[in-house]
Design a protein around this motif. Structure first.
Motif, mmCIF file in Angstrom:
data_model
loop_
_atom_site.group_PDB
_atom_site.id
_atom_site.type_symbol
_atom_site.label_atom_id
_atom_site.label_comp_id
_atom_site.label_asym_id
_atom_site.label_seq_id
_atom_site.Cartn_x
_atom_site.Cartn_y
_atom_site.Cartn_z
ATOM 1 N N VAL A 167 0.832 -1.202 0.000
ATOM 2 C CA VAL A 167 0.000 0.000 0.000
ATOM 3 C C VAL A 167 0.871 1.258 0.000
ATOM 4 O O VAL A 167 0.560 2.236 -0.678
ATOM 5 C CB VAL A 167 -0.924 0.016 1.233
ATOM 6 C CG1 VAL A 167 -1.767 1.299 1.260
ATOM 7 C CG2 VAL A 167 -1.822 -1.204 1.254
ATOM 8 N N PHE A 168 1.990 1.213 0.734
ATOM 9 C CA PHE A 168 2.844 2.392 0.888
ATOM 10 C C PHE A 168 4.266 2.092 0.414
ATOM 11 O O PHE A 168 4.707 0.937 0.466
ATOM 12 C CB PHE A 168 2.894 2.822 2.362
ATOM 13 C CG PHE A 168 1.553 3.118 2.950
ATOM 14 C CD1 PHE A 168 0.889 4.296 2.638
ATOM 15 C CD2 PHE A 168 0.948 2.224 3.819
ATOM 16 C CE1 PHE A 168 -0.360 4.569 3.181
ATOM 17 C CE2 PHE A 168 -0.287 2.489 4.375
ATOM 18 C CZ PHE A 168 -0.950 3.671 4.047
ATOM 19 N N PRO A 169 5.000 3.102 -0.028
ATOM 20 C CA PRO A 169 6.419 2.918 -0.327
ATOM 21 C C PRO A 169 7.197 2.480 0.912
ATOM 22 O O PRO A 169 6.698 2.571 2.042
ATOM 23 C CB PRO A 169 6.859 4.312 -0.785
ATOM 24 C CG PRO A 169 5.604 4.988 -1.225
ATOM 25 C CD PRO A 169 4.522 4.455 -0.338
ATOM 26 N N LEU A 170 8.424 2.030 0.708
ATOM 27 C CA LEU A 170 9.233 1.563 1.828
ATOM 28 C C LEU A 170 9.483 2.659 2.853
ATOM 29 O O LEU A 170 9.440 2.408 4.060
ATOM 30 C CB LEU A 170 10.585 1.036 1.320
ATOM 31 C CG LEU A 170 10.560 -0.184 0.396
ATOM 32 C CD1 LEU A 170 11.986 -0.579 0.039
ATOM 33 C CD2 LEU A 170 9.821 -1.361 1.035
ATOM 34 N N VAL A 171 9.764 3.878 2.394
ATOM 35 C CA VAL A 171 10.137 4.967 3.287
ATOM 36 C C VAL A 171 9.251 6.194 3.106
ATOM 37 O O VAL A 171 8.738 6.750 4.077
ATOM 38 C CB VAL A 171 11.623 5.372 3.073
ATOM 39 C CG1 VAL A 171 11.988 6.588 3.922
ATOM 40 C CG2 VAL A 171 12.544 4.192 3.382
ATOM 41 N N ARG A 172 9.037 6.631 1.889
ATOM 42 C CA ARG A 172 8.336 7.892 1.628
ATOM 43 C C ARG A 172 6.877 7.840 2.043
ATOM 44 O O ARG A 172 6.228 6.790 1.973
ATOM 45 C CB ARG A 172 8.379 8.242 0.131
ATOM 46 C CG ARG A 172 9.748 8.508 -0.418
ATOM 47 C CD ARG A 172 9.672 9.194 -1.757
ATOM 48 N NE ARG A 172 9.610 10.644 -1.562
ATOM 49 C CZ ARG A 172 9.637 11.522 -2.560
ATOM 50 N NH1 ARG A 172 9.706 11.115 -3.796
ATOM 51 N NH2 ARG A 172 9.586 12.811 -2.310
ATOM 52 N N ARG A 173 6.369 8.991 2.444
ATOM 53 C CA ARG A 173 4.953 9.153 2.707
ATOM 54 C C ARG A 173 4.483 10.436 2.035
ATOM 55 O O ARG A 173 5.283 11.312 1.695
ATOM 56 C CB ARG A 173 4.677 9.214 4.218
ATOM 57 C CG ARG A 173 4.930 7.891 4.944
ATOM 58 C CD ARG A 173 3.998 6.790 4.461
ATOM 59 N NE ARG A 173 4.208 5.529 5.163
ATOM 60 C CZ ARG A 173 5.002 4.556 4.753
ATOM 61 N NH1 ARG A 173 5.710 4.723 3.634
ATOM 62 N NH2 ARG A 173 5.108 3.434 5.425
ATOM 63 N N ARG A 174 3.193 10.554 1.844
ATOM 64 C CA ARG A 174 2.654 11.698 1.122
ATOM 65 C C ARG A 174 3.030 13.022 1.781
ATOM 66 O O ARG A 174 3.383 13.980 1.084
ATOM 67 C CB ARG A 174 1.132 11.585 1.033
ATOM 68 C CG ARG A 174 0.478 12.755 0.291
ATOM 69 C CD ARG A 174 -1.018 12.543 0.134
ATOM 70 N NE ARG A 174 -1.627 13.598 -0.652
ATOM 71 C CZ ARG A 174 -2.420 14.551 -0.160
ATOM 72 N NH1 ARG A 174 -2.681 14.581 1.144
ATOM 73 N NH2 ARG A 174 -2.952 15.457 -0.953
ATOM 74 N N GLU A 175 2.953 13.082 3.097
ATOM 75 C CA GLU A 175 3.251 14.332 3.800
ATOM 76 C C GLU A 175 4.686 14.784 3.524
ATOM 77 O O GLU A 175 4.948 15.972 3.286
ATOM 78 C CB GLU A 175 3.036 14.143 5.310
ATOM 79 C CG GLU A 175 1.588 13.877 5.697
ATOM 80 C CD GLU A 175 1.127 12.460 5.396
ATOM 81 O OE1 GLU A 175 -0.102 12.231 5.384
ATOM 82 O OE2 GLU A 175 1.993 11.581 5.148
#
Length: 359
Positions: A94-102
């Motif tokens: 669902v999410f990248p390994l490290v990056r987040r939208r914020e």
């Protein structure tokens, strides 16, 4: 004349069918950020499903252009509409390994807004696990009860050195599979991916200010770096440089629609012309694997991704054999030019043909 053309087309399909039974089909797992309905990602799935010499073992779905759960729903519904629910659909990251939208938003405030941010884009943002109402209708089918990383590992162990991994989205699922089983890349036949950018010749806004920026790498740079440094037996890259030389046109859509199948109608109904959306990003990568003679120019590079958190975070890094760093991954065959007419004929021919039955 029209009758003769129809007879010729049917003869070609019969020959392709005979050839597919005469030799083993090439196994592939499609790892894709299956945004929809229609568009490059799902048209790539259709292209691979329609190639008689190809056996699709499964479709693993990763967040990228849209969030994973929405993409899974689009994929399941597509397979229902064309009668190919025999193909396993597998949920990925669902999410990248490290990056987040914020973090990505703060990065854009400092270094300039990107032209396209996929699932993170403000223009169509919604929470990660929300599945909006689908234009094509909600699917009844479900994804299988296994995650993408374990499915990928299981398949290459079942068919060692026979499975091509086709990657059309961020590389999160592949990075997770490598982390769980370091043998995974060596047991695959090869990695084929759409991603990376060198120096595309285009006026498209996404590449004017930063030619080395490419969405799949940018969305999950750490995953791309892990994958590019893994010991694959062969890696083939379709970068933006060659993708922007292609266009899906209304005339091609009209030809496909004339095929009269549920598949052809789906492609025609959800075709969205416009700058960027008509580049055949992922379709070309798949087509070049099916028929390498489409490609007229290749270059060998060593490739990685910038992981510093500055303005170049997520940018494509490349070197020749003469200047590559001491710590580098395996060589990458980079596709640089193509016979566009041959590619277009192949794409239209397969998507307008009768729907391939399950084997």
């Amino acid at each position: 004349m029209r009758l003769a053309c129809i007879r010729l087309a049917m003869a070609g399909l019969l020959l392709a069918s005979v050839m597919s039974f005469a030799q083993p089909r090439r196994k592939v797992i499609i790892d894709e950020d299956c945004s929809g309905p229609g568009g490059s990602n799902l048209q790539t799935i259709l292209l691979l499903l329609q190639a008689p010499q190809v056996e699709v073992l499964g479709i693993t779905v990763v967040s990228g252009d849209q969030w994973r759960d929405e993409e899974v729903a689009h994929t399941l519904r597509l397979l229902e509409l064309i009668g190919r629910t025999d193909i396993p659909v597998v949920t990925g990251a669902v999410f990248p390994l490290v990056r987040r939208r914020e973090e990505a938003q703060l990065w854009q405030e400092r270094y300039a807004k990107v032209a396209y941010a996929g699932a993170w884009d403000d223009r169509w943002w919604h929470e990660p696990y929300v599945v909006p109402t689908l234009a094509e209708g909600a699917p009844k089918a479900k994804a299988i009860d296994e995650d993408a990383a374990h499915f990928l590992i299981r398949m290459v162990h079942r068919y060692p050195h026979e499975v091509t991994i086709y990657e059309g989205g961020p590389m999160t699922d592949l990075a997770l599979a490598i982390s769980l089983d370091p043998q995974f890349p060596e047991l695959a036949e090869q990695l084929v991916f759409m991603g990376g950018s060198l120096s595309p010749q285009t006026e498209h806004i996404e590449f004017l200010n930063n030619p080395r920026h490419e969405f799949n790498f940018w969305f999950d740079p750490e995953a791309a770096q892990i994958v590019l440094h893994a010991p694959w037996r062969k890696i083939t890259c379709t970068p933006t440089d060659i993708s922007v030389k292609t266009r899906l046109t209304p005339a091609m859509i009209k030809e496909i629609d004339a095929g009269g199948t549920a598949l052809a109608r789906y492609v025609a109904q959800y075709y969205q012309p416009g700058p960027g959306s008509d580049f055949m990003w992922d379709e070309l990568a798949a087509a070049a694997w099916i028929d390498p003679t489409i490609i007229t120019k290749r270059e060998t590079r060593y490739m990685s991704v910038a992981l510093d958190r500055g303005a170049g975070y997520g940018n494509t890094l490349t070197w020749t054999a003469r200047d590559k760093p001491r710590v580098a991954g395996p060589p990458v065959e980079v596709l640089m030019d193509l016979n566009t007419e041959k590619f277009y004929r192949m794409f239209v021919g397969l998507l307008s043909a009768p729907i391939q039955a399950s084997h």
